[in-house]
Design a protein around this motif. Structure first.
Motif, PDB file in Angstrom:
ATOM      1  N   LYS A  30     -46.442  68.746  61.571  1.00 15.19           N
ATOM      2  CA  LYS A  30     -46.472  68.507  60.036  1.00 15.19           C
ATOM      3  C   LYS A  30     -47.546  67.428  60.065  1.00 15.19           C
ATOM      4  N   GLY A  31     -47.500  66.620  61.085  1.00 13.64           N
ATOM      5  CA  GLY A  31     -48.278  65.467  61.054  1.00 13.64           C
ATOM      6  C   GLY A  31     -47.795  64.148  60.904  1.00 13.64           C
TER       7      GLY A  31
ATOM      8  N   ASP B  10     -49.436  61.105  63.367  1.00 10.81           N
ATOM      9  CA  ASP B  10     -50.911  60.868  62.793  1.00 10.81           C
ATOM     10  C   ASP B  10     -51.439  59.788  62.934  1.00 10.81           C
TER      11      ASP B  10
END
Length: 58
Positions: free
Chosen positions: A28-29, A32
């Motif tokens: 889902k990041g 990041d």
């Protein structure tokens, strides 16, 4: 000894859930951009506008 027969499957189940949650977060990041949240605290807020000051005075 019988308690181990209960605790080992529970611990394995919790391990599987933790691994699944980590994989879900990576997909889902969630990892990041780790730098921006730490730098947000250093950014100054904008100066209040005249409309906001007038609203505060009322």
């Amino acid at each position: 000894m019988n308690m181990l027969l209960v605790l080992i499957p529970i611990s394995l189940l919790l391990l599987i859930v933790a691994i699944w949650m980590f994989i879900w977060a990576v997909r889902k990041g969630q990892f990041d951009n780790l730098e921006s949240a730490a730098l947000d605290i250093l950014v100054d807020e904008e100066a209040p506008t005249a409309a906001a000051e007038k609203a505060d005075a009322d």
